[in-house]
Design a protein around this motif. Structure first.
Motif, PDB file in Angstrom:
ATOM      1  N   TYR A  47      18.514-119.387 -14.838  1.00 61.42           N
ATOM      2  CA  TYR A  47      19.250-118.113 -14.756  1.00 61.42           C
ATOM      3  C   TYR A  47      20.663-118.278 -15.311  1.00 61.42           C
ATOM      4  N   CYS A  70      25.928-110.053 -12.482  1.00 60.92           N
ATOM      5  CA  CYS A  70      24.829-110.808 -11.882  1.00 60.92           C
ATOM      6  C   CYS A  70      23.917-109.875 -11.087  1.00 60.92           C
ATOM      7  N   GLU A 151      21.131-107.585  -3.208  1.00 61.85           N
ATOM      8  CA  GLU A 151      20.485-107.562  -4.534  1.00 61.85           C
ATOM      9  C   GLU A 151      20.838-106.268  -5.240  1.00 61.85           C
ATOM     10  N   SER A 190      19.447-116.237  -4.142  1.00 60.33           N
ATOM     11  CA  SER A 190      18.039-116.158  -4.548  1.00 60.33           C
ATOM     12  C   SER A 190      17.830-116.552  -6.001  1.00 60.33           C
ATOM     13  N   GLN A 191      18.907-116.593  -6.778  1.00 58.53           N
ATOM     14  CA  GLN A 191      18.852-117.082  -8.157  1.00 58.53           C
ATOM     15  C   GLN A 191      19.910-118.166  -8.338  1.00 58.53           C
ATOM     16  N   HIS A 193      22.138-121.079  -9.735  1.00 56.42           N
ATOM     17  CA  HIS A 193      22.461-121.369 -11.132  1.00 56.42           C
ATOM     18  C   HIS A 193      23.705-122.241 -11.193  1.00 56.42           C
TER      19      HIS A 193
END
Length: 221
Positions: A47, A70, A151, A190-191, A193
């Motif tokens: 990501y 993001c 989110e 959750s992502q 990076h």
């Protein structure tokens, strides 16, 4: 051809006269702009949120404006020197002594919580004291209240002003070369990076590698 990473920070003393929240507009006009987009560990962490930095210096401060876009936003840590890299986070690592392995790291989550350390070569790192942290000016576009992960589609920014005196030197009006890197991370989202400005060649994410810092030039008056 291998890309050469170097950034020149213009001299802009007028930045010292502005409130921190107003600095971003000035940096848009006078600062150097570059992307934090090196995807150093693409198989593990593919990501890549959009992250750009606008930067300049006043002779007293290094001014940075991080702009991020993001899909997840997290800001759980709200006390100084808490693990902000778990949250939506931007970072500035810098060594004012070219050729030295001594460096500082300044990490900011999206609500402006700061973690800052000094790493002397061959000795344990230390957190900056509350007095030292008080000299760093920070503005967070999303405010300062902590929150659990959400989110969506988010654009947020952090403006930071870091005193040159905190790095142990005075600007004498001539061009000065530092070594530095800029990072974007969010290890507990959750992502997760781990992006950097100058590439890092390690098997796993590790921003604490001054051998991969690139030139950061404070331009002359």
């Amino acid at each position: 051809m291998k890309k050469i990473f170097a950034a020149h920070l213009p001299y802009a003393p007028q930045l010292d006269e502005l409130e921190t929240a107003e600095v971003a507009n000035c940096l848009e006009e006078v600062g150097t702009r570059f992307s934090v987009e090196s995807l150093n560990w693409p198989d593990q962490f593919p990501y890549r949120p959009l992250t750009v930095v606008s930067a300049a210096h006043s002779g007293k401060y290094i001014y940075l404006d991080f702009l991020v876009r993001c899909n997840y936003l997290r800001a759980v840590n709200y006390t100084p020197n808490s693990p902000v890299s778990e949250d939506s986070c931007v970072e500035f690592f810098v060594s004012p002594e070219p050729g030295s392995k001594n460096y500082w790291n300044f990490e900011f989550n999206c609500i402006g919580t700061v973690l800052a350390e000094y790493h002397p070569d061959g000795a344990p790192a230390r957190f900056l004291t509350p007095e030292e942290l008080s000299g760093i000016k920070v503005y967070a576009s999303v405010g300062t209240r902590p929150f659990q992960e959400v989110e969506g589609s988010f654009i947020w920014s952090i403006v930071a002003a870091i005193p040159l005196s905190l790095l142990g030197f005075e600007y004498d009006g001539t061009a000065m070369k530092l070594r530095a890197n800029f990072n974007k991370c969010a290890s507990a989202t959750s992502q997760p990076h781990y992006l950097s400005w100058a590439p890092i060649s390690t098997p796993a994410p590790d921003f604490h590698r001054p051998e991969f810092f690139a030139d950061l030039i404070l331009e002359s008056k």
